[in-house]
Design a protein around this motif. Structure first.
Motif, PDB file in Angstrom:
ATOM      1  N   ASN A 269       0.453  -1.203   0.032  1.00  0.00           N
ATOM      2  CA  ASN A 269       0.066   0.204   0.368  1.00  0.00           C
ATOM      3  C   ASN A 269       0.839   1.030  -0.117  1.00  0.00           C
ATOM      4  O   ASN A 269       0.506   2.065  -1.146  1.00  0.00           O
ATOM      5  CB  ASN A 269      -1.036   0.215   0.931  1.00  0.00           C
ATOM      6  CG  ASN A 269      -1.487  -0.717   1.022  1.00  0.00           C
ATOM      7  OD1 ASN A 269      -2.720  -1.440  -0.408  1.00  0.00           O
ATOM      8  ND2 ASN A 269      -2.674  -1.409   1.884  1.00  0.00           N
ATOM      9  N   ALA A 270       1.778   1.180   0.873  1.00  0.00           N
ATOM     10  CA  ALA A 270       2.881   2.413   0.795  1.00  0.00           C
ATOM     11  C   ALA A 270       3.384   2.543  -0.091  1.00  0.00           C
ATOM     12  O   ALA A 270       3.716   3.990  -1.057  1.00  0.00           O
ATOM     13  CB  ALA A 270       3.555   2.521   1.485  1.00  0.00           C
ATOM     14  N   ALA A 271       3.996   1.746  -1.616  1.00  0.00           N
ATOM     15  CA  ALA A 271       4.512   1.563  -2.803  1.00  0.00           C
ATOM     16  C   ALA A 271       3.115   2.198  -3.385  1.00  0.00           C
ATOM     17  O   ALA A 271       3.746   2.988  -4.726  1.00  0.00           O
ATOM     18  CB  ALA A 271       4.649   0.473  -3.124  1.00  0.00           C
ATOM     19  N   THR A 272       1.685   1.207  -3.821  1.00  0.00           N
ATOM     20  CA  THR A 272       1.090   2.292  -4.180  1.00  0.00           C
ATOM     21  C   THR A 272       0.545   3.494  -3.819  1.00  0.00           C
ATOM     22  O   THR A 272       1.444   4.438  -5.434  1.00  0.00           O
ATOM     23  CB  THR A 272      -0.081   1.321  -3.653  1.00  0.00           C
ATOM     24  OG1 THR A 272       0.274   0.094  -4.251  1.00  0.00           O
ATOM     25  CG2 THR A 272      -1.967   2.002  -4.829  1.00  0.00           C
ATOM     26  N   LEU A 273       0.432   4.079  -3.121  1.00  0.00           N
ATOM     27  CA  LEU A 273       0.536   5.793  -2.654  1.00  0.00           C
ATOM     28  C   LEU A 273       1.515   6.722  -3.567  1.00  0.00           C
ATOM     29  O   LEU A 273       1.587   6.855  -4.194  1.00  0.00           O
ATOM     30  CB  LEU A 273       1.033   5.684  -1.062  1.00  0.00           C
ATOM     31  CG  LEU A 273       0.696   7.445  -1.078  1.00  0.00           C
ATOM     32  CD1 LEU A 273      -0.878   7.861  -0.973  1.00  0.00           C
ATOM     33  CD2 LEU A 273       0.956   7.842   0.830  1.00  0.00           C
ATOM     34  N   LEU A 274       3.206   5.642  -3.447  1.00  0.00           N
ATOM     35  CA  LEU A 274       3.945   6.749  -4.088  1.00  0.00           C
ATOM     36  C   LEU A 274       3.346   6.253  -5.566  1.00  0.00           C
ATOM     37  O   LEU A 274       4.143   7.602  -6.406  1.00  0.00           O
ATOM     38  CB  LEU A 274       5.667   5.901  -4.332  1.00  0.00           C
ATOM     39  CG  LEU A 274       6.090   6.900  -2.356  1.00  0.00           C
ATOM     40  CD1 LEU A 274       6.590   5.554  -1.713  1.00  0.00           C
ATOM     41  CD2 LEU A 274       6.127   7.839  -1.690  1.00  0.00           C
ATOM     42  N   LEU A 275       3.489   5.044  -5.849  1.00  0.00           N
ATOM     43  CA  LEU A 275       3.060   5.084  -7.342  1.00  0.00           C
ATOM     44  C   LEU A 275       2.646   5.730  -8.397  1.00  0.00           C
ATOM     45  O   LEU A 275       2.829   6.288  -9.534  1.00  0.00           O
ATOM     46  CB  LEU A 275       3.582   3.673  -8.288  1.00  0.00           C
ATOM     47  CG  LEU A 275       4.188   2.416  -7.929  1.00  0.00           C
ATOM     48  CD1 LEU A 275       3.673   0.969  -8.087  1.00  0.00           C
ATOM     49  CD2 LEU A 275       5.404   2.413  -8.715  1.00  0.00           C
ATOM     50  N   LEU A 375       4.076  -1.697 -15.039  1.00  0.00           N
ATOM     51  CA  LEU A 375       5.388  -3.281 -14.359  1.00  0.00           C
ATOM     52  C   LEU A 375       4.943  -3.679 -13.433  1.00  0.00           C
ATOM     53  O   LEU A 375       4.527  -4.478 -12.514  1.00  0.00           O
ATOM     54  CB  LEU A 375       6.625  -3.219 -14.398  1.00  0.00           C
ATOM     55  CG  LEU A 375       7.058  -4.467 -15.418  1.00  0.00           C
ATOM     56  CD1 LEU A 375       8.986  -4.070 -15.649  1.00  0.00           C
ATOM     57  CD2 LEU A 375       7.106  -5.893 -15.449  1.00  0.00           C
ATOM     58  N   ALA A 376       4.998  -2.105 -12.458  1.00  0.00           N
ATOM     59  CA  ALA A 376       4.223  -2.543 -11.221  1.00  0.00           C
ATOM     60  C   ALA A 376       2.986  -2.336 -10.531  1.00  0.00           C
ATOM     61  O   ALA A 376       3.558  -2.969  -9.569  1.00  0.00           O
ATOM     62  CB  ALA A 376       4.675  -0.766 -10.661  1.00  0.00           C
ATOM     63  N   PHE A 377       2.375  -1.439 -11.932  1.00  0.00           N
ATOM     64  CA  PHE A 377       0.439  -1.515 -11.094  1.00  0.00           C
ATOM     65  C   PHE A 377       0.074  -3.114 -11.437  1.00  0.00           C
ATOM     66  O   PHE A 377      -0.590  -3.215 -10.525  1.00  0.00           O
ATOM     67  CB  PHE A 377      -0.213  -0.455 -11.950  1.00  0.00           C
ATOM     68  CG  PHE A 377      -0.156   0.790 -11.129  1.00  0.00           C
ATOM     69  CD1 PHE A 377      -0.845   1.122  -9.816  1.00  0.00           C
ATOM     70  CD2 PHE A 377       0.261   2.335 -11.626  1.00  0.00           C
ATOM     71  CE1 PHE A 377      -0.813   2.018  -8.960  1.00  0.00           C
ATOM     72  CE2 PHE A 377       0.188   3.466 -10.552  1.00  0.00           C
ATOM     73  CZ  PHE A 377      -0.016   3.556 -10.000  1.00  0.00           C
ATOM     74  N   VAL A 402      -7.833   2.762  -3.428  1.00  0.00           N
ATOM     75  CA  VAL A 402      -7.693   4.648  -2.838  1.00  0.00           C
ATOM     76  C   VAL A 402      -6.086   4.697  -1.854  1.00  0.00           C
ATOM     77  O   VAL A 402      -6.187   6.146  -2.706  1.00  0.00           O
ATOM     78  CB  VAL A 402      -8.429   4.432  -1.258  1.00  0.00           C
ATOM     79  CG1 VAL A 402      -8.280   5.432  -0.884  1.00  0.00           C
ATOM     80  CG2 VAL A 402     -10.107   3.994  -1.551  1.00  0.00           C
ATOM     81  N   MET A 403      -5.208   3.737  -1.862  1.00  0.00           N
ATOM     82  CA  MET A 403      -4.008   4.471  -2.093  1.00  0.00           C
ATOM     83  C   MET A 403      -3.528   4.846  -3.269  1.00  0.00           C
ATOM     84  O   MET A 403      -2.572   6.271  -3.716  1.00  0.00           O
ATOM     85  CB  MET A 403      -2.875   3.833  -1.524  1.00  0.00           C
ATOM     86  CG  MET A 403      -3.701   2.695   0.163  1.00  0.00           C
ATOM     87  SD  MET A 403      -3.130   3.761   1.293  1.00  0.00           S
ATOM     88  CE  MET A 403      -1.197   4.630   1.570  1.00  0.00           C
ATOM     89  N   ARG A 404      -3.856   4.192  -4.873  1.00  0.00           N
ATOM     90  CA  ARG A 404      -3.087   4.498  -5.962  1.00  0.00           C
ATOM     91  C   ARG A 404      -3.791   6.183  -5.869  1.00  0.00           C
ATOM     92  O   ARG A 404      -2.899   7.112  -6.879  1.00  0.00           O
ATOM     93  CB  ARG A 404      -3.747   4.442  -6.671  1.00  0.00           C
ATOM     94  CG  ARG A 404      -3.335   4.083  -8.474  1.00  0.00           C
ATOM     95  CD  ARG A 404      -3.764   3.656  -9.212  1.00  0.00           C
ATOM     96  NE  ARG A 404      -4.683   3.292  -9.335  1.00  0.00           N
ATOM     97  CZ  ARG A 404      -5.397   2.704 -10.103  1.00  0.00           C
ATOM     98  NH1 ARG A 404      -4.510   2.008 -11.429  1.00  0.00           N
ATOM     99  NH2 ARG A 404      -6.527   2.530 -10.448  1.00  0.00           N
ATOM    100  N   THR A 405      -5.162   6.636  -5.983  1.00  0.00           N
ATOM    101  CA  THR A 405      -5.696   7.825  -6.113  1.00  0.00           C
ATOM    102  C   THR A 405      -5.447   8.938  -5.124  1.00  0.00           C
ATOM    103  O   THR A 405      -5.377  10.065  -5.649  1.00  0.00           O
ATOM    104  CB  THR A 405      -7.648   7.782  -5.155  1.00  0.00           C
ATOM    105  OG1 THR A 405      -7.951   6.937  -6.513  1.00  0.00           O
ATOM    106  CG2 THR A 405      -8.481   8.867  -5.782  1.00  0.00           C
ATOM    107  N   VAL A 406      -5.091   8.664  -3.714  1.00  0.00           N
ATOM    108  CA  VAL A 406      -4.625   9.929  -3.120  1.00  0.00           C
ATOM    109  C   VAL A 406      -2.955   9.972  -3.293  1.00  0.00           C
ATOM    110  O   VAL A 406      -3.081  11.201  -3.491  1.00  0.00           O
ATOM    111  CB  VAL A 406      -4.566   8.946  -1.273  1.00  0.00           C
ATOM    112  CG1 VAL A 406      -3.460   9.813  -0.526  1.00  0.00           C
ATOM    113  CG2 VAL A 406      -5.935   8.775  -1.198  1.00  0.00           C
TER     114      VAL A 406
END
Length: 467
Positions: A269-275, A375-377, A402-406
Motif C-alpha cells: 500500500n505504501a508503494a502504491t501511494l508513491l506509484l 510492470l508495477a501496477f 484508494v492509496m493510488r488515488t490519494v
C-alpha cells in the motif's frame, strides 16, 4: 486443467477485462474536454474542474465500502451494480442542462471506481493459481491502455460528435460489459447472516477521506492556507483518528486493521501511494510541457490532439513489456515486478529531465514510463489480493485502489505547486521548474522501489500463503 475449465477461465477473464475497459475509458475521456465543457456550460475553470473532483471524491470514498459489500454480498452482484452506476451516471451527465446536474452524474459514475479492485478479487476467486498472474497482468494492461485510449480518442470524437457523446459512449460500453459478467460469473456464496456492515464506520470513513481528498484537490488551486483548503484538511485529521479507534473496537469492522498491518499489505500500500504520486504526475506534467508555447523557451505549442498522441506511448510501453512481465513474474515473483517497474518509471523521469528538446525524446521517455508503470501496477494489486484472506479481498483491493488515488491527487497537486515556484518572463513555468517537478516524481518512485524491497520474499516466514 480440462479444456472446458480453461475455456471458462478465458471467458471469465474476457468479461472482467471488458468491465475494466468500460471504467478506464470513462476515467480519462472527459479530461481533454474540460475546456469545451467550460465554454458550453458557461462556467469558470474552477467550476469545470468539479467534473474531475466529483468523480475522484465519489470513487475514493465509495470504493472501500463497496469492496466490503462485495465481500459480504457477492462480488459479481456489486460489480454489476458498479457497471450500472457508470451507465446511469453517464446518461445523467450526457443529458444535463447545467453544471450541477453534470457534476451529480459524475458523482454517480464515481461509484464505478470499485470495478478495477473487484475484478482483481474475482480473479482470485475464479481462476486457478497458475493462471492468476497472467490475468492480473491482462486486467492491469486493459486499465492502462483504456485510459490512454480515452485521452487520445477525446479529440477526434469532439471533432465529429457532440461533447455529450463523451458520456454516451461509456454508458453504452458499461451496459454491454454487464452482459458477459452476468452470464459467465457464478452468483457466488450467499452473505453470512452473522456478519453485518459497519455502517457508522463506513460513514465516518467516507467523511474524513472525502475531506482529505477535497483539501488535496483544492490545495493547488487556492493555496494550502486558504480556509477552503485548510478547513477540510484540519477536520479530516481528528475524524480519521476517531475512525481508526472505532475500527479497532468494532466487532465487524469495515476494514480489518490487522489485515492492513500485514507486512506484504503494509509495504504494498505504501508503494502504491508513491506509484500513484508518480504516475498521475506524468499525466499532468507531460501534457503541460508539450502544450506550452514555443515562445516560452520550453514546450512545443501542441494542440490537444497532438498532446493525446504524445501520451499514447504510455499504453504502448505497457503492451511491449507484457512478454517480459510474464517471464519476470513467473521466475522471480510479483515483488520483483514491482521493484523493476518502479525503477524503470523513475528512470523515465530522469530521462525526461535531461532530454526534452524534441517530441520524439518526450515520446521515448513516456514509452519507458508506461513500461515501468505497467510492470508495477499489475504487481501491487495482485500482491494485496494474494496476501489477504479470501473473504477480505474486495475491501483490501479497494483500500489499495484508494492509496493510488490519494497518491495521484498528491502528485498532481504538489507537482503543480512546484511548477509555479519559478515562472519565466513569458508567464509559463521555467525549465528549472519542470526539472524540479521531474526530480520530485523520480524521488517518489525511488521510495516506491524501497517499499517494494520491504515486501517479504516468496517462501519467507512472513510471506503470504496462496491457497
Amino acid at each position: 486443467m480440462s479444456a472446458g475449465a480453461d475455456l471458462r477461465g478465458r471467458a471469465v477473464l474476457g468479461a472482467l477485462c471488458l468491465a475494466t475497459a468500460a471504467y478506464s475509458v470513462l476515467q480519462s475521456l472527459v479530461v481533454p474536454a474540460l475546456g469545451v465543457f467550460q465554454r458550453e456550460l458557461g462556467t469558470t475553470p474552477s467550476g469545470a474542474a468539479w467534473l474531475l473532483t466529483a468523480f475522484l471524491l465519489s470513487a475514493s470514498v465509495s470504493t472501500p465500502v463497496l469492496g466490503r459489500l462485495a465481500d459480504l454480498h457477492g462480488k459479481r452482484r456489486i460489480l454489476l451494480g458498479a457497471l450500472a452506476a457508470i451507465s446511469v451516471g453517464s446518461l445523467i451527465s450526457a443529458t444535463a442542462g447545467g453544471l450541477g446536474v453534470m457534476v451529480a452524474g459524475r458523482a454517480v459514475q464515481g461509484l464505478g471506481g470499485v470495478v478495477f479492485p473487484i475484478c482483481f478479487a474475482l480473479v482470485r476467486d475464479h481462476l486457478a493459481a497458475a493462471d492468476r498472474p497472467r490475468a492480473f497482468v491482462a486486467i492491469s494492461t486493459v486499465m492502462s491502455v483504456g485510459g490512454a485510449a480515452g485521452t487520445v480518442a477525446a479529440g477526434p470524437l469532439l471533432a465529429v460528435l457532440s461533447s455529450r457523446w463523451l458520456f454516451g459512449i461509456p454508458a453504452v460500453v458499461s451496459a454491454l460489459a454487464a452482459l458477459p459478467v452476468a452470464a459467465l460469473l457464478p452468483p457466488g456464496a450467499p452473505r453470512r447472516a452473522a456478519t453485518r456492515v459497519d455502517w457508522p464506520g463506513a460513514a465516518l470513513l467516507a467523511t474524513w477521506l472525502g475531506l482529505l481528498l477535497l483539501a488535496i484537490s483544492l490545495g493547488g488551486r487556492y493555496g494550502w492556507s486558504d480556509p477552503r483548503v485548510a478547513g477540510p484538511g484540519l477536520a479530516a485529521l481528528p475524524l480519521a483518528v476517531l475512525w481508526l479507534a472505532g475500527q479497532r473496537r468494532a466487532r465487524n469492522p469495515l476494514v480489518d486493521l490487522r489485515t492492513l498491518a500485514m507486512p506484504t499489505v503494509r509495504a504494498t500500500n505504501a508503494a502504491t501511494l508513491l506509484l500513484g504520486f508518480g504516475m498521475f504526475g506524468s499525466w499532468m506534467l507531460v501534457p503541460l510541457l508539450v502544450a506550452q508555447p514555443v515562445a516560452s523557451g520550453i514546450g512545443f505549442g501542441a494542440s490537444p490532439t497532438v498532446v493525446g498522441l504524445v501520451m499514447l506511448p504510455t499504453a504502448l510501453g505497457t503492451l511491449l513489456v507484457l512478454p517480459a512481465q510474464r517471464r519476470l513474474v513467473r521466475r522471480y515473483g510479483l515483488r520483483a515486478a514491482l521493484t523493476v517497474g518502479a525503477g524503470t518509471a523513475g528512470s523515465a523521469y530522469l530521462m525526461l529531465a535531461v532530454w526534452h528538446g524534441t517530441l520524439p525524446q518526450v515520446c521515448a521517455a513516456v514509452l519507458v514510463m508506461g513500461a515501468g508503470v505497467g510492470l508495477a501496477f499489475a504487481a501491487v494489486g495482485a500482491l494485496v489480493v494474494e496476501a489477504v484472506p479470501r473473504e477480505q479481498t474486495g475491501v483490501s483491493a479497494g483500500v489499495n485502489n484508494v492509496m493510488r488515488t490519494v497518491g495521484g491527487s498528491l502528485g498532481a497537486t504538489l507537482g503543480g505547486a512546484v511548477l509555479t515556484w519559478s515562472i519565466s518572463a513569458s508567464g509559463y513555468p521555467s525549465a528549472g521548474s519542470y526539472a524540479a517537478a521531474l526530480a520530485l516524481y523520480a524521488l517518489a518512485l525511488a521510495c516506491a522501489l524501497l517499499c517494494g524491497l520491504r515486501i517479504p520474499r516468496p517462501g519467507s516466514r512472513l510471506a503470504p500463503a496462496t491457497p
